[in-house]
Design a protein around this motif. Structure first.
Motif, PDB file in Angstrom:
ATOM      1  N   GLU A 199       0.848  -1.191   0.000  1.00 45.00           N
ATOM      2  CA  GLU A 199       0.000   0.000   0.000  1.00 45.00           C
ATOM      3  C   GLU A 199       0.884   1.241   0.000  1.00 45.00           C
ATOM      4  O   GLU A 199       1.812   1.341   0.799  1.00 45.00           O
ATOM      5  N   VAL A 200       0.569   2.154  -0.886  1.00 42.88           N
ATOM      6  CA  VAL A 200       1.346   3.389  -0.980  1.00 42.88           C
ATOM      7  C   VAL A 200       0.395   4.568  -0.864  1.00 42.88           C
ATOM      8  O   VAL A 200      -0.652   4.590  -1.524  1.00 42.88           O
ATOM      9  N   ASP A 201       0.768   5.517  -0.027  1.00 47.39           N
ATOM     10  CA  ASP A 201      -0.030   6.746   0.082  1.00 47.39           C
ATOM     11  C   ASP A 201       0.556   7.762  -0.891  1.00 47.39           C
ATOM     12  O   ASP A 201       1.660   8.273  -0.684  1.00 47.39           O
ATOM     13  N   LEU A 202      -0.186   8.039  -1.949  1.00 48.15           N
ATOM     14  CA  LEU A 202       0.365   8.915  -3.004  1.00 48.15           C
ATOM     15  C   LEU A 202       0.586  10.344  -2.519  1.00 48.15           C
ATOM     16  O   LEU A 202       1.395  11.073  -3.101  1.00 48.15           O
ATOM     17  N   THR A 203      -0.106  10.746  -1.463  1.00 41.97           N
ATOM     18  CA  THR A 203       0.102  12.126  -0.976  1.00 41.97           C
ATOM     19  C   THR A 203       1.507  12.273  -0.378  1.00 41.97           C
ATOM     20  O   THR A 203       2.002  13.375  -0.197  1.00 41.97           O
ATOM     21  N   GLN A 204       2.122  11.143  -0.067  1.00 44.77           N
ATOM     22  CA  GLN A 204       3.456  11.186   0.540  1.00 44.77           C
ATOM     23  C   GLN A 204       4.583  11.122  -0.492  1.00 44.77           C
ATOM     24  O   GLN A 204       5.751  11.185  -0.144  1.00 44.77           O
ATOM     25  N   VAL A 205       4.212  10.908  -1.745  1.00 41.14           N
ATOM     26  CA  VAL A 205       5.266  10.775  -2.763  1.00 41.14           C
ATOM     27  C   VAL A 205       5.016  11.706  -3.957  1.00 41.14           C
ATOM     28  O   VAL A 205       5.073  11.290  -5.110  1.00 41.14           O
ATOM     29  N   PRO A 206       4.745  12.982  -3.687  1.00 34.40           N
ATOM     30  CA  PRO A 206       4.468  13.872  -4.819  1.00 34.40           C
ATOM     31  C   PRO A 206       5.751  14.264  -5.551  1.00 34.40           C
ATOM     32  O   PRO A 206       6.835  14.251  -4.967  1.00 34.40           O
ATOM     33  N   TYR A 271       7.468   4.053 -11.371  1.00 29.22           N
ATOM     34  CA  TYR A 271       6.137   4.036 -11.996  1.00 29.22           C
ATOM     35  C   TYR A 271       5.368   5.216 -11.427  1.00 29.22           C
ATOM     36  O   TYR A 271       5.035   5.248 -10.256  1.00 29.22           O
ATOM     37  N   ASP A 272       5.133   6.169 -12.286  1.00 29.69           N
ATOM     38  CA  ASP A 272       4.469   7.386 -11.817  1.00 29.69           C
ATOM     39  C   ASP A 272       2.972   7.282 -12.085  1.00 29.69           C
ATOM     40  O   ASP A 272       2.554   7.004 -13.203  1.00 29.69           O
ATOM     41  N   MET A 273       2.190   7.482 -11.048  1.00 32.06           N
ATOM     42  CA  MET A 273       0.744   7.499 -11.234  1.00 32.06           C
ATOM     43  C   MET A 273       0.197   8.805 -10.669  1.00 32.06           C
ATOM     44  O   MET A 273       0.810   9.406  -9.781  1.00 32.06           O
ATOM     45  N   THR A 274      -0.910   9.232 -11.179  1.00 29.43           N
ATOM     46  CA  THR A 274      -1.433  10.512 -10.745  1.00 29.43           C
ATOM     47  C   THR A 274      -2.948  10.469 -10.582  1.00 29.43           C
ATOM     48  O   THR A 274      -3.633   9.731 -11.295  1.00 29.43           O
ATOM     49  N   VAL A 275      -3.422  11.259  -9.635  1.00 31.30           N
ATOM     50  CA  VAL A 275      -4.871  11.403  -9.464  1.00 31.30           C
ATOM     51  C   VAL A 275      -5.250  12.707 -10.147  1.00 31.30           C
ATOM     52  O   VAL A 275      -4.646  13.746  -9.873  1.00 31.30           O
TER      53      VAL A 275
END
Lengths: 344, 182
Positions: A199-206, A271-275
């Motif tokens: 599980e990765v919190d994307l807010t922590q890896v901007p 691997y870059d993902m974005t919301v």
């Protein structure tokens, strides 16, 4: 009737089958090229003498392939995969049971984990924490059944990052990753592994920040596609504190991005993902998608890569700055990952 | 001595298991399509594709590399299962009755596209029935299984030249039946 010239007869007998065989070989080569995705006209351009005969045959081939170009039902495939996985697990378990107890102890992951924990505890107690110990916990040792061979350190690291789009709207965006698949360039085979950090919190890896989710040993070679199979995505909005739906384009996020893995270096694939937001202010919707422009691989020398004194130069970083986290020993500034313990 | 041999065997077995598992995602689809061409029922073809991997897992001890790639070995198993299936169903030649309907029942695509694809598949499957069994196998393995003619030759235990000849004859026959112009 006897031939007026017996020698002609012999020549005909020998030559005609050879010509037919030549055409069969030409057609065979053309069909291979069709299979690899080339279009008919570009193939025909290489065989000007056979164009008239080849064109309808190649069209027939394309028509036949396209007629059957459906995908099998996802449910049937999943059920079959589960049956296969269960059979494989059972087989391995049966084999393990037949082994003497001391061999079982050595192959049993839980035992290994316990031994590794004990070793670490002793070292921490007497020596202090040293980054060089972290490869002991090389992820992937639990991967079943579609697993690369893993070992401490490894030649490949998989990292997740988030390109800043609508991420500022969120307090947290937890992406659950079931598994990661890499497709080889030469034979199209897939290598799959389960991330250690699931599980990765994307807010922590901007932006340039990254989270390493897996590190291990995979077969070297060239790869053409990367799939990230996403279990679930949970987003909590800053404004309301409520969970909101973040849609996925499919159950797997797909990137077609060639990269190479070698035995003598560590390839770090980010691997870059974005919301990003869709809809309007009153009816805001969110979607998660991969960002090919921000994703990519870099390679660093193996020893240097394990615990780099500096950040290395890397290649193919696709615009990301060189101070990305590419090793487990790196930055204290990295966010603490949400860990899902895969071990027994 | 025998311990060393056992260890080698165990290592090879473990390697083959990983290789087999890594082939699953891609080759399940190909085998299902290959089986569909022969048995004419998508649901049964998908079940059969799953059975191929289970059977391969059980028979892994009998698999030896010897120049035959594992994917070709999988299609050999698939072919044997197809033969068994047809024998049980007492279908000398698949009727393809209901194939197209079954094939697209679960598709969630555009209905218009589905209908178009359905007609296309029906047309080709009717043409396929008119090929010889060997020709149908070559077409299935080459076009739908994605194997090379050399791999097809290994599966069918024929020479490369014989396979290429059958392939050309099959495509020419299909072309005539489907009336595809140059």
């Amino acid at each position: 009737m006897q031939s007026p010239h017996p020698r002609w007869e012999r020549v005909r007998v020998r030559v005609i089958p050879k010509m037919a065989d030549n055409f069969d070989q030409t057609l065979d080569r053309c069909l291979d090229r069709i299979r690899s995705g080339e279009d008919i006209e570009s193939i025909l351009a290489d065989y000007p003498g056979d164009t008239i005969r080849l064109r309808p045959l190649l069209r027939t081939t394309v028509e036949t392939v396209q007629a059957y170009s459906y995908s099998p039902a996802a449910g049937a495939k999943r059920d079959a995969r589960e049956r296969f996985t269960a059979a494989l697990t059972e087989l391995r378990e049966t084999r393990r049971q037949k082994q003497p107890w001391f061999k079982r102890a050595f192959v049993r992951p839980a035992t290994w984990a316990a031994v590794a924990t004990l070793v670490v505890a002793i070292v921490v107690a007497f020596v202090g924490v040293r980054p060089a110990l972290s490869p002991l916990f090389s992820p992937g040792s639990q991967v079943l059944p579609i697993a690369p061979v893993t070992s401490a350190g490894g030649n490949f690291a998989f990292l997740i990052s988030d390109e800043v789009n609508a991420i500022a709207d969120f307090e947290s965006v937890i992406v659950g990753i079931d598994r990661i698949g890499l497709q080889r360039q030469d034979d199209g085979k897939w290598i799959e592994f389960k991330p250690e950090i699931a599980e990765v919190d994307l807010t922590q890896v901007p932006g340039d920040a990254v989270q390493e989710v897996w590190r291990g040993e995979i077969p070297s070679g060239e790869f053409r596609q990367v799939f990230v199979y996403v279990d679930n995505v949970t987003g909590v909005l800053k404004a309301t504190g409520r969970t909101t739906e973040i849609k996925l384009p499919a159950s797997k996020l797909h990137l077609s991005l060639p990269f190479a893995v070698t035995d003598d270096s560590v390839t770090s694939f980010t691997y870059d993902m974005t919301v990003f937001g869709t809809g309007n202010e009153r009816n805001q919707k969110y979607m998660l998608k991969p960002q090919i422009g921000e994703s990519g691989a870099r390679q660093d020398p193996r020893q240097q890569k394990e615990y780099p004194a500096d950040k290395g130069t890397g290649n193919g970083n696709n615009g990301k700055s060189d101070d990305r986290n590419t090793s487990p020993g790196r930055p204290a500034s990295l966010p603490t990952p949400t860990r899902k313990n895969n071990k027994e | 001595m025998s311990t060393s041999r056992d260890r080698d065997k165990a290592e090879a077995r473990a390697r083959y298991e990983i290789e087999l598992a890594s082939l699953y995602e891609e080759y399940y689809d190909r085998i299902a399509r290959y089986a569909c061409v022969h048995i004419g029922d998508r649901c049964d073809a998908e079940d059969l594709a799953g059975d191929v991997f289970l059977k391969a897992l059980k028979s892994l001890d009998s698999y030896e590399e010897r120049g035959v790639p594992m994917q070709a070995w999988l299609f050999r198993i698939a072919h044997n299962l197809v033969v068994d299936y047809l024998r049980k169903k007492t279908k000398a030649i698949p009727s393809y009755a209901g194939t197209v309907e079954n094939a697209f029942q679960q598709a969630d695509a555009d209905p218009e596209l589905m209908a178009e694809q359905s007609i296309r598949m029906e047309k080709v499957t009717r043409a396929m029935v008119q090929l010889t069994a060997d020709q149908r196998q070559v077409v299935g393995l080459r076009f739908l299984g994605g194997l090379s003619s050399k791999e097809v030759a290994q599966i069918m235990k024929k020479s490369d030249g014989a396979v290429r000849e059958m392939q050309r004859a099959a495509v020419e026959r299909l072309r005539n039946i489907l009336a595809i112009e140059g």
